[in-house]
Write an enzyme that holds these catalytic residues in place. Structure first.
Site, PDB file in Angstrom:
ATOM      1  N   ASP A  24      22.734  53.208  27.596  1.00 41.67           N
ATOM      2  CA  ASP A  24      21.265  54.468  27.466  1.00 41.67           C
ATOM      3  C   ASP A  24      20.516  53.861  26.402  1.00 41.67           C
ATOM      4  O   ASP A  24      19.759  54.113  25.655  1.00 41.67           O
ATOM      5  CB  ASP A  24      22.004  55.740  27.080  1.00 41.67           C
TER       6      ASP A  24
ATOM      7  N   ASP B  94      29.506  58.445  29.585  1.00 36.70           N
ATOM      8  CA  ASP B  94      29.060  58.388  28.076  1.00 36.70           C
ATOM      9  C   ASP B  94      30.335  58.314  27.386  1.00 36.70           C
ATOM     10  O   ASP B  94      31.485  58.977  27.846  1.00 36.70           O
ATOM     11  CB  ASP B  94      28.236  59.982  28.035  1.00 36.70           C
TER      12      ASP B  94
END
Length: 162
Positions: free
Chosen positions: A133, A117
């Site tokens: 995501d 991330d």
């Protein structure tokens, strides 16, 4: 017509996965070690993070459960899409975007045991996330919007027929 639609969707899925993986590669190369890069001041910055769970790091450590569930769900959705069970293009493309995001994160889980991330909103307290995501979230929002419009559209048509 169906073959053209399926090929276009497959290309879209591949492009989203490629964009996700390229941005994650860049995040690892440029941000690992604690470096933070401001993208839009007071709105969003880039910061490397490893997520071993799902959204908001829930259920950390369940790597192979996530891998198995993602594979099962993606195969089921792709089967539904490519067997022409999906009658609406809106629903079809929404599902394709969701699958692309799921597969993008699946690549990370299999390769690394975690998801990379790097996008961090700074205007509010929110989880660090990635392109995959975003694809899952936007695809899900689009799917819910379709279902709501379809539900209310069906009710209107039903009343007109009475």
């Amino acid at each position: 017509m169906h073959l053209k639609k399926h090929i276009s969707c497959a290309v879209m899925i591949i492009l989203i996965i490629a964009f996700d993986q390229i941005t994650k590669y860049l995040a690892v190369a440029q941000l690992a070690g604690g470096k933070i890069v401001t993208f839009i001041p007071h709105v969003v910055q880039f910061r490397y993070a490893e997520n071993t769970g799902m959204a908001f790091s829930m259920f950390s450590g369940a790597r192979w459960i996530f891998v198995a569930l993602t594979v099962i769900v993606c195969i089921g959705v792709l089967w539904y899409m490519f067997k022409d069970k999906c009658q609406s293009l809106w629903m079809y493309w929404s599902l394709g975007v969701i699958v692309a995001g799921g597969l993008g994160n699946l690549v990370d889980r299999v390769r690394f045991g975690y998801v990379v991330d790097f996008i961090e909103p700074t205007f509010m307290n929110f989880a660090v996330f990635n392109i995959a995501d975003s694809a899952v979230t936007l695809g899900a929002i689009s799917l819910v919007a379709f279902l709501v419009f379809d539900l209310f559209g069906s009710k209107k048509e039903g009343k007109a027929d009475e």
